[in-house]
Design a protein around this motif. Structure first.
Motif, PDB file in Angstrom:
ATOM      1  N   PHE A 128       0.850  -1.189   0.000  1.00  0.00           N
ATOM      2  CA  PHE A 128       0.000   0.000   0.000  1.00  0.00           C
ATOM      3  C   PHE A 128       0.886   1.240   0.000  1.00  0.00           C
ATOM      4  N   PHE A 129       0.578   2.182  -0.894  1.00  0.00           N
ATOM      5  CA  PHE A 129       1.380   3.385  -1.024  1.00  0.00           C
ATOM      6  C   PHE A 129       0.436   4.587  -1.059  1.00  0.00           C
ATOM      7  N   ASP A 130       0.515   5.396  -0.037  1.00  0.00           N
ATOM      8  CA  ASP A 130      -0.335   6.575   0.040  1.00  0.00           C
ATOM      9  C   ASP A 130       0.215   7.666  -0.865  1.00  0.00           C
ATOM     10  N   VAL A 131      -0.653   8.257  -1.677  1.00  0.00           N
ATOM     11  CA  VAL A 131      -0.276   9.357  -2.559  1.00  0.00           C
ATOM     12  C   VAL A 131      -0.905  10.655  -2.071  1.00  0.00           C
ATOM     13  N   SER A 132      -2.240  10.644  -1.889  1.00  0.00           N
ATOM     14  CA  SER A 132      -2.973  11.797  -1.345  1.00  0.00           C
ATOM     15  C   SER A 132      -2.619  13.086  -2.064  1.00  0.00           C
ATOM     16  N   SER A 133      -2.561  13.007  -3.378  1.00  0.00           N
ATOM     17  CA  SER A 133      -2.321  14.178  -4.206  1.00  0.00           C
ATOM     18  C   SER A 133      -3.358  14.161  -5.324  1.00  0.00           C
ATOM     19  N   TYR A 134      -4.315  15.039  -5.231  1.00  0.00           N
ATOM     20  CA  TYR A 134      -5.428  15.047  -6.178  1.00  0.00           C
ATOM     21  C   TYR A 134      -4.905  15.082  -7.618  1.00  0.00           C
ATOM     22  N   PRO A 135      -5.450  14.197  -8.478  1.00  0.00           N
ATOM     23  CA  PRO A 135      -6.600  13.316  -8.305  1.00  0.00           C
ATOM     24  C   PRO A 135      -6.268  11.866  -7.928  1.00  0.00           C
ATOM     25  N   VAL A 136      -5.050  11.580  -7.438  1.00  0.00           N
ATOM     26  CA  VAL A 136      -4.659  10.218  -7.077  1.00  0.00           C
ATOM     27  C   VAL A 136      -4.752  10.056  -5.564  1.00  0.00           C
ATOM     28  N   SER A 137      -5.443   8.983  -5.137  1.00  0.00           N
ATOM     29  CA  SER A 137      -5.577   8.708  -3.712  1.00  0.00           C
ATOM     30  C   SER A 137      -4.447   7.816  -3.206  1.00  0.00           C
ATOM     31  N   HIS A 138      -4.311   6.620  -3.756  1.00  0.00           N
ATOM     32  CA  HIS A 138      -3.283   5.685  -3.293  1.00  0.00           C
ATOM     33  C   HIS A 138      -3.062   4.612  -4.347  1.00  0.00           C
ATOM     34  N   VAL A 139      -2.046   3.775  -4.092  1.00  0.00           N
ATOM     35  CA  VAL A 139      -1.703   2.668  -4.984  1.00  0.00           C
ATOM     36  C   VAL A 139      -1.696   1.389  -4.171  1.00  0.00           C
ATOM     37  N   GLU A 140      -2.323   0.346  -4.689  1.00  0.00           N
ATOM     38  CA  GLU A 140      -2.351  -0.963  -4.040  1.00  0.00           C
ATOM     39  C   GLU A 140      -1.739  -1.997  -4.977  1.00  0.00           C
ATOM     40  N   VAL A 141      -0.972  -2.928  -4.421  1.00  0.00           N
ATOM     41  CA  VAL A 141      -0.437  -4.051  -5.192  1.00  0.00           C
ATOM     42  C   VAL A 141      -0.759  -5.339  -4.447  1.00  0.00           C
TER      43      VAL A 141
END
Length: 602
Positions: free
Chosen positions: A113-126
């Motif tokens: 799990f990788f938090d991005v929290s930079s609009y328009p991206v919330s996060h990345v899951e693998v």
């Protein structure tokens, strides 16, 4: 023939193969359903490792780069993922809020799990695909705050590019060394400026001050450009309270509070620098206020705020962009879920309470009038320059669609309209009244729906192509879409879209009709209760008519002598009178008023 008898042993032996076959099918079904979509790595094949996921905030987009320690193999089919849908009527680009693809030959050493929290991206899951051998393969999902359109895919074996889409849109490409996968999502709004941390050399040039002491039993704080860790150490020394700062919380803080308490200092510090504090044993722990902060000490408060009058997605859109990592819309319950410190949850809930207010309820009254000439409407409503209308614009012979505001129609105007209708120069086709929420669309249709049988070649039926027949619906008449907006101040902004549809002829082979359409779209601002008149919806339809003497007109060679052909010209003009009204508290409007004969209200 004699009756054949069976023994219980024979019946059991007969049923046994069927039972075994049924059990085999039942066992195979879960395996078939569990098969993943997309290719999997072969047993014993080489693999690469995902070593990092980096985020970069651009001026108009957010970029996520996945780095591998070798050459990766990407599988992303835009058609299978429904990013491209060729069945859509206008353009083949669908929207998605989760960008999913597979890296066939990779494992993850960086996490899941990788938090991005930079609009328009919330996060990345693998995650590891179902059915993967030796744990090789990564299913990647880039979760977005809002749906985005597929903009392009450029990798070694695939090239989907060359078209223009409006943001938000996402693009997937590989780096030049083929060890990086770059996902860029463009934004449809102004984002936060990129966070630039000062270097140690630049920070050393800043004016600094750190003075925290107890004076007369009160805490005195005077800090300018102080490192958060140094600030907490000085605060702990002055108060005797053990304070721990998480390593992820890197801040330069400035605080001036001459006579205060420890609780007030912590409250101001957390609110001003997006931090949170919590008591862990004898120590106060200060960490970042993000819901996915990397520390195991995160004091978060989760709260669900139900909404009554606005959609959760619209409410989230109205809040500042930097709150996106703390709030999520719950679509099923039409609520907003807040995950953050208590002070932040209280503030967001208060703001949502101000936004979640009932909008004005509108009532739209529409009258459709069939005219012989625009002068008849002028006679009824006195549309002239003296009544603040452009009389020159009411001449629809020039082919223009026009509108005019008449003010509030009195009983005298209604009587005049009735008078010319009685004189057969004007026919009132329909009157309808509909109540509609603010910003929603009310629709009126005056006319008939004709069922037309057409012929077509069926290439999908079994066997050779054959000619089939089907029935299609064709709406013939006048349609009007009305979308009223009001801020509650007595003014109404109306988006009007009238459309006149007529069928001129039919193809003699296929039976498909030729449709003549006249459409207009515009926006007008008026006072509630005033009437907007739309004219110029005039059509001249020429229909071929053949007359003949029975039997003689069908004779070969000489039949033309007993036939005559001419064109039937039908000229019609429709004027629409639209009156929006604000519905006050306690007043109940009729949903749909009965339409006049020959008309249909919808």
């Amino acid at each position: 023939m004699g009756a054949r008898s069976t023994t219980p042993q024979h019946q059991a032996a007969t049923r046994l193969p069927r039972v075994l076959l049924l059990l085999a099918l039942l066992c195979a079904c879960p395996l078939a359903l569990a098969q993943p979509v997309g290719p999997l790595a072969r047993t014993g094949s080489a693999f690469v490792n995902l070593v990092s996921v980096r985020t970069m905030r651009l001026s108009n987009a957010t970029r996520v780069e996945m780095r591998f320690d070798g050459t990766f193999e990407l599988w992303a089919d835009p058609v299978e993922r429904k990013w491209v849908d060729f069945s859509l009527p206008d353009e083949p680009f669908a929207q998605t809020q989760a960008i999913s693809f597979r890296v066939v030959n990779a494992r993850s050493q960086a996490g899941a799990f990788f938090d991005v929290s930079s609009y328009p991206v919330s996060h990345v899951e693998v995650s590891v695909p179902v059915g993967a051998t030796e744990g090789i393969g990564l299913d990647v999902t880039v979760q977005l705050y809002v749906p985005a359109t597929f903009g392009g895919l450029t990798v070694e074996r695939q090239d989907w590019s060359g078209w223009h889409v409006h943001p938000p849109a996402f693009y997937i490409q590989e780096s030049q060394d083929r060890r990086g996968l770059i996902i860029t999502v463009t934004s449809d709004r102004q984002g936060e400026p990129p966070l630039v941390r000062k270097s140690e050399a630049d920070a050393a040039k800043l004016r600094r001050k750190l003075d925290i002491r107890m004076v007369g039993g009160m805490l005195s704080v005077d800090a300018v450009n102080a490192d958060l860790h140094s600030f907490s150490e000085a605060l702990a020394a002055a108060t005797g309270q053990q304070i721990t700062v998480d390593d992820d919380a890197q801040r330069m803080v400035s605080v001036f509070m001459p006579a205060t308490t420890l609780e007030e200092v912590l409250d101001a510090l957390c609110k001003g620098y997006s931090l949170t504090s919590m008591q862990v044993g004898d120590s106060l722990v200060i960490t970042q206020a993000g819901p996915t902060a990397g520390s195991r000490f995160v004091a978060l408060h989760t709260r669900t705020v139900p909404l009554r009058y606005i959609r959760a997605e619209a409410a989230v859109d109205l809040l500042p962009v930097f709150l996106r990592r703390f709030i999520r819309p719950a679509q099923d319950a039409n609520a907003v879920v807040i995950s953050g410190p208590t002070y932040l949850a209280d503030k967001v809930q208060a703001d949502l309470g101000k936004l979640d207010r009932p909008g004005p309820q509108m009532e739209v009254e529409v009258t459709a009038v069939d005219l012989s000439h625009a002068a008849d409407l002028e006679a009824a409503l006195e549309l002239s320059a003296a009544t603040n209308a452009l009389s020159a614009a009411t001449d629809s012979d020039a082919g223009d669609v026009w509108y005019s505001t008449t003010g509030q129609l009195s009983a005298e105007y209604a009587a005049r309209l009735h008078a010319i209708a009685t004189a057969d120069s004007t026919h009132v086709l329909a009157r309808a009244r509909a109540s509609v929420s603010n910003g929603k669309t009310a629709k009126l249709f005056v006319g008939t729906t004709r069922l037309i049988q057409v012929r077509f070649m069926n290439y999908y039926a079994p066997g050779p192509p054959r000619q089939d027949q089907t029935i299609i619906n064709v709406d013939i008449g006048t349609k009007l879409s009305v979308t009223p907006w009001s801020g509650g101040d007595g003014n109404v902004t109306i988006t009007l879209e009238p459309e006149v549809v007529n069928m001129t002829s039919r193809d003699p082979v296929t039976g498909l009709p030729s449709i003549l359409t006249r459409r207009y779209r515009g926006t007008v601002r008026t006072r509630a209760g005033d009437t907007v008149v739309i004219g110029g919806l005039k059509q001249r339809v020429e229909l071929p008519v053949t007359r003949k003497i029975p039997v003689l007109g069908d004779l070969p060679l000489i039949g033309w002598m007993f036939r005559s052909r001419r064109k039937s010209v039908d000229t019609s003009e429709i004027a629409l009178l639209v009156t929006p009204r604000l519905i006050g508290d306690g007043k109940v409007a009729r949903s749909i008023a009965p339409a006049a004969p020959g008309g249909e209200a919808s």
